[in-house]
Write an enzyme that holds these catalytic residues in place. Structure first.
Site, PDB file in Angstrom:
ATOM      1  N   GLU A   1      60.810  50.279 -46.617  1.00  0.00           N
ATOM      2  CA  GLU A   1      59.902  49.921 -45.528  1.00  0.00           C
ATOM      3  C   GLU A   1      58.952  51.066 -45.187  1.00  0.00           C
ATOM      4  O   GLU A   1      59.378  52.198 -44.935  1.00  0.00           O
ATOM      5  CB  GLU A   1      60.674  49.546 -44.254  1.00  0.00           C
ATOM      6  CG  GLU A   1      59.690  49.191 -43.145  1.00  0.00           C
ATOM      7  CD  GLU A   1      60.301  48.922 -41.792  1.00  0.00           C
ATOM      8  OE1 GLU A   1      61.531  48.998 -41.646  1.00  0.00           O
ATOM      9  OE2 GLU A   1      59.507  48.637 -40.872  1.00  0.00           O
TER      10      GLU A   1
ATOM     11  N   ASP B   1      65.200  64.141 -34.747  1.00  0.00           N
ATOM     12  CA  ASP B   1      63.939  64.252 -34.017  1.00  0.00           C
ATOM     13  C   ASP B   1      64.199  65.157 -32.813  1.00  0.00           C
ATOM     14  O   ASP B   1      65.062  64.849 -31.993  1.00  0.00           O
ATOM     15  CB  ASP B   1      63.522  62.840 -33.565  1.00  0.00           C
ATOM     16  CG  ASP B   1      62.182  62.837 -32.846  1.00  0.00           C
ATOM     17  OD1 ASP B   1      61.546  63.906 -32.760  1.00  0.00           O
ATOM     18  OD2 ASP B   1      61.772  61.761 -32.373  1.00  0.00           O
TER      19      ASP B   1
ATOM     20  N   ASP C   1      62.311  66.909 -29.666  1.00  0.00           N
ATOM     21  CA  ASP C   1      61.050  66.890 -28.938  1.00  0.00           C
ATOM     22  C   ASP C   1      61.120  67.853 -27.758  1.00  0.00           C
ATOM     23  O   ASP C   1      62.110  67.895 -27.041  1.00  0.00           O
ATOM     24  CB  ASP C   1      60.800  65.465 -28.428  1.00  0.00           C
ATOM     25  CG  ASP C   1      59.373  65.287 -27.975  1.00  0.00           C
ATOM     26  OD1 ASP C   1      58.634  64.556 -28.648  1.00  0.00           O
ATOM     27  OD2 ASP C   1      58.988  65.892 -26.948  1.00  0.00           O
TER      28      ASP C   1
END
Ligand SMILES: [Zn+2]
Length: 418
Positions: A44, A108, A110
């Site tokens: 994908e 991830d 942040d």
């Protein structure tokens, strides 16, 4: 260079040129298929187009097909999803019967998750002082992934503005299911954005915790105490003491308010702790209070939902961050200390670099032509500061190829695994 100043409004005009001349679609596609042409139409790749139009569950037959879609759609963002068991239709249709089977383990991190401990910037802001939180996070995670899990093929990417992404691409990582991913995420999570788990609690110092502590200690005084000044105001001191059991915190408060700076207050905290410990006033389960406090301020804060699930999307490397205009570039964890997010090129800067290069070589080419010699055509990204980041990405690909070759040899019995 004023011409390089990035303006968000110009992004729709810049992206078609960026995808046509600079985006390393062949290398990116090669990675996403792991050298297996049968994977291409099962992987994908989703696009976000101008105007927040999402195209999910897309796949492409080959690199050329992928490039054509980029040149036609010039997405503002490309996200990478899982490899599915079944072929995904290129139209992007999706039926719930499709099953994700493989996917890198992703992380991830942040900067906004550090907002309750960073004091230099807020929100989208980032400066060399708070970037140190990312340096610490990268060093700790990279160490744990390599040493505790034995992973080797790890790609680190600057998100383009205020965070970093990590892709673990070893075959043994890609085939893990959601439960196994959750276990890894939990293992690496001591803090959840400072929201769910306010306090860090150690009962035993695990080898991994000691390794992480070593990294934190490299930065704690200069980056956390001095630069972030975490104890420099009464408000910050209250927040600090809020992590300590109410039964003890007044003892620490008395000592810490007698001095002014963060460094002095931290020393007062440690001294008080040591005195209380000598007097056997510290219960056993508080014996790591000093270390726990360091972890609270500096340990990586992961968005674990991204890591836990096999089919969570994550932005592809080399996308342009629409707000900053910066390229989401790979970097080497070994050199993260020297990585300066401010120095990462914007799309405008890269296009200027091509023009500057072309103008400079045009005269030389004219000379060559007059002497009936042909000039060598070089690829546009090689004319720009994107070159070094593409080189880092290609090194990562070579590492993957070497691992795949080694795995094949082990499978065929031509080498012994050790
Ligand atoms: Zn900052």
């Amino acid at each position: 260079m004023s011409a390089s100043l990035y303006n968000e409004d110009s992004l729709p005009d810049l992206l078609p040129i960026y995808y046509k001349r600079l985006f390393p679609h062949t290398a990116l596609h090669k990675w996403l298929c792991y050298g297996d042409p049968n994977v291409s139409n099962r992987r994908e790749i989703s696009f976000t187009l101008v105007g927040d139009i999402y195209l999910r569950y897309q796949s492409f037959e080959n690199a050329e097909d992928f490039a054509q879609a980029l040149h036609k759609r010039f997405p503002v963002k490309i996200d990478i999803g899982a490899i599915y068991k079944q072929r995904l239709e290129s139209s992007g249709s999706y039926s719930s019967s499709k099953t994700p089977v493989e996917r890198e383990i992703v992380f991830d991190i942040d900067m906004t998750d550090y907002d309750d401990v960073r004091t230099c910037c807020t929100g989208a802001g980032v400066c060399p002082k708070c970037w140190k939180f990312m340096v610490i996070a990268c060093k700790i995670l990279d160490g744990a992934l390599r040493e505790d899990f034995g992973f080797e093929n790890i790609l680190w990417v600057f998100s383009g503005r205020r965070g970093i992404h990590c892709w673990v691409a070893d075959k043994k990582a890609r085939i893990l299911d959601d439960n196994q991913r959750s276990a890894i995420a939990e293992y690496l999570t001591l803090l959840r954005g400072g929201l769910v788990v306010r306090k860090v609690k150690f009962f035993n110092m695990h080898a991994a915790t000691e390794r992480a502590l070593k990294v934190i200690d490299e930065y704690f005084e200069k980056s956390i105490l001095v630069e972030q000044d975490i104890l420099g105001t009464y408000e910050r001191l209250d927040a600090f003491l809020g992590n300590i059991d109410e039964g003890f915190s007044p003892l620490f408060r008395d000592a810490m308010t007698k001095v002014q700076t963060s460094v002095e207050r931290w020393k007062a905290f440690v001294n008080t702790f040591q005195t209380l410990q000598r007097e056997q006033k510290i219960p056993k389960h508080y014996r790591y209070m000093v270390e726990e406090m360091k972890f609270y301020y500096a340990y990586p804060r992961l968005d674990i939902n991204v890591t836990k699930s096999l089919n969570h999307l994550l932005k592809a490397p080399f996308c342009i961050h629409p707000k900053s205009g910066k390229v989401s570039v790979p970097f080497k964890p070994k050199f993260i200390e020297h990585f300066d997010p401010d120095a990462v090129p914007t799309v405008s800067q890269l296009l200027d670099e091509i023009n500057t290069y072309d103008a400079k070589t045009k005269a030389q080419e004219k000379d060559l032509a007059e002497n009936s010699q042909t000039s060598v055509k070089i690829k546009d990204y090689k004319k720009t500061s994107l070159l070094k980041y593409v080189t880092i990405f290609c090194e990562f690909l070579r590492g993957l190829q070497a691992s795949a070759a080694r795995n094949r040899a082990i499978k065929n019995g031509t080498v012994m695994e050790y």
